[in-house]
Design an enzyme around this catalytic site. Structure first.
Site, mmCIF file in Angstrom:
data_model
loop_
_atom_site.group_PDB
_atom_site.id
_atom_site.type_symbol
_atom_site.label_atom_id
_atom_site.label_comp_id
_atom_site.label_asym_id
_atom_site.label_seq_id
_atom_site.Cartn_x
_atom_site.Cartn_y
_atom_site.Cartn_z
ATOM 1 N N CYS A 1 0.832 -1.215 0.000
ATOM 2 C CA CYS A 1 0.000 0.000 0.000
ATOM 3 C C CYS A 1 0.859 1.254 0.000
ATOM 4 C CB CYS A 1 -0.936 -0.012 1.210
ATOM 5 S SG CYS A 1 -1.957 1.466 1.326
ATOM 6 N N CYS B 1 -0.379 4.088 2.207
ATOM 7 C CA CYS B 1 -0.120 3.880 3.634
ATOM 8 C C CYS B 1 1.358 4.116 3.959
ATOM 9 C CB CYS B 1 -0.448 2.450 4.059
ATOM 10 S SG CYS B 1 -1.959 1.790 3.361
ATOM 11 N N ASP B 2 2.248 3.617 3.120
ATOM 12 C CA ASP B 2 3.655 3.513 3.526
ATOM 13 C C ASP B 2 4.630 4.387 2.750
ATOM 14 O OD1 ASP B 2 2.842 1.602 5.363
ATOM 15 O OD2 ASP B 2 3.112 -0.051 3.959
#
Ligand code: NAP
Length: 323
Positions: free
Chosen positions: A147, A150-151
């Site tokens: 992701c 997300c990261d």
């Protein structure tokens, strides 16, 4: 475990952000939900869902300092239990939604159904497809990610790689250039599957490079990812690429096997709901979270849709069962 003599008002299948938010809302509405939270499996299934496989979550509102994925899910669960939600650490093996009450089995599908319910909220989530390399699972959250939203932030000014040749891979790679100094897209063929507009955007981005006809064959690093070994599948030549991040973007698979033939789904397996509600094609069955979302796939959007499903279930019960 409840028996078929008890008809539950709300049975929730799945315990990620969507299912647990449904549990919080329906428990607070005194509907005494039962959550079938799943069981850990070697294929990456986890009670708590995909956040159980992540480390720090920085974009879930309400946590200005970030929160670890498993800790966040444990808080969701505790909050649902506080209002009386019950949990079983089991996986549903079969459903029969052809008549009321709705029937759900755990384990042996030749026996009587394990649960009868007036409403079922399906929140079984989706799995990111993985490369199935040694050390891949161990390095998730330590360099390996599925992701970018997300990261990506964790890879400021670093060299990273993205695997895949579809829209997801190109979208993630383009997004990651906001942070990374260089993004190498590794694709197993010499032709991309992605749409032309995404290809044009990626080709025009000076931070993106392509490695064609190539596959990642080994992940290296102590404590976290530091390099990957890539093999050219035409020449068989191997090379080592120094990257601290590897984003795997080779597609997702929703966990909908047990609903085939019962609930309407797209060719890709994602459940179809009557948007903006969470209603499926079966009255009393609602779907929320990644199992019906092939677009946003965020914990916060899953939680929001879990709230929608809970309210839809509550209204259905008021109109059809408790009236
Ligand atoms: P996808 O279109 O199925 O592409 C998956 C890619 O991963 C393909 O290039 C495939 O290679 C590669 N791949 C699959 N298994 C692999 C493996 N084991 N090892 C290495 N490579 C592997 O999946 P997606 O990109 O997630 O997209 C899914 C759907 O969502 C598509 O319809 C897409 O258009 C849509 N989507 C749209 C947007 C957008 O419009 N903004 C963004 C994301 C996704 P091959 O090409 O060789 O098969």
């Amino acid at each position: 475990m409840m028996t078929k003599n008890n008809v539950l008002d709300v049975l929730i299948i799945g315990s990620g952000p969507a299912g647990l938010t449904s549990a919080i809302y329906t428990a607070r509405a005194s509907l005494e939900p039962l959550v079938l939270e799943g069981e850990p499996s070697s294929t990456g299934d986890q009670p708590g869902g995909q956040l159980m496989l992540t480390t720090e979550v920085e974009n879930f509102p309400g946590f200005p300092k970030g929160v670890m994925g498993p800790e966040l899910m444990s808080s969701f669960r505790e909050q649902a239990m506080r209002f009386g939600a019950k949990f079983e650490t089991v996986k549903a093996s079969k459903v029969d939604f052809s008549e009321k009450p709705l029937k759900v089995w755990v384990g042996d599908t030749t026996k009587e159904p394990t649960y009868l319910a007036n409403t079922v909220i399906v929140s079984t989530g989706a799995k990111s497809l993985m490369l199935n390399l040694p050390r891949e699972t161990e390095l998730i959250g330590r360099g390996v990610s599925t992701c970018a939203t997300c990261d990506g932030f964790f890879f400021k000014d670093q060299n990273i790689a993205v695997v895949g040749g579809g829209d997801s891979a190109l979208e993630e790679a383009t997004f990651l250039t906001k942070f990374a100094s260089k993004v190498t897209i590794i694709h197993r063929r010499e032709k991309l599957r992605a749409s032309k507009i995404m290809q044009d955007r990626a080709f025009a981005n000076p931070k993106i490079e392509f490695l064609w006809d190539s596959e990642v064959v080994e992940l290296k690093g102590e404590g976290g990812l530091s390099s990957i070994v890539v093999k050219n599948n035409k020449s068989d030549a191997s090379s080592e690429l120094q990257v601290s991040g590897l984003f795997i973007a080779i597609g997702h698979r929703p966990n909908t096997d047990i609903f085939v033939g019962q609930l309407d789904m797209k060719d890709s397996g994602y459940l179809v709901t009557n948007s903006p509600s969470s209603q499926t094609n079966i009255e009393g069955v609602f779907a929320c979270g990644d199992v019906q979302d092939d677009t946003y796939r965020q914990a916060i959007t899953a939680a929001g849709s879990g709230c929608t499903a809970a309210i839809d279930a509550e209204r259905y019960l008021e109109s059809n069962i408790h009236n």
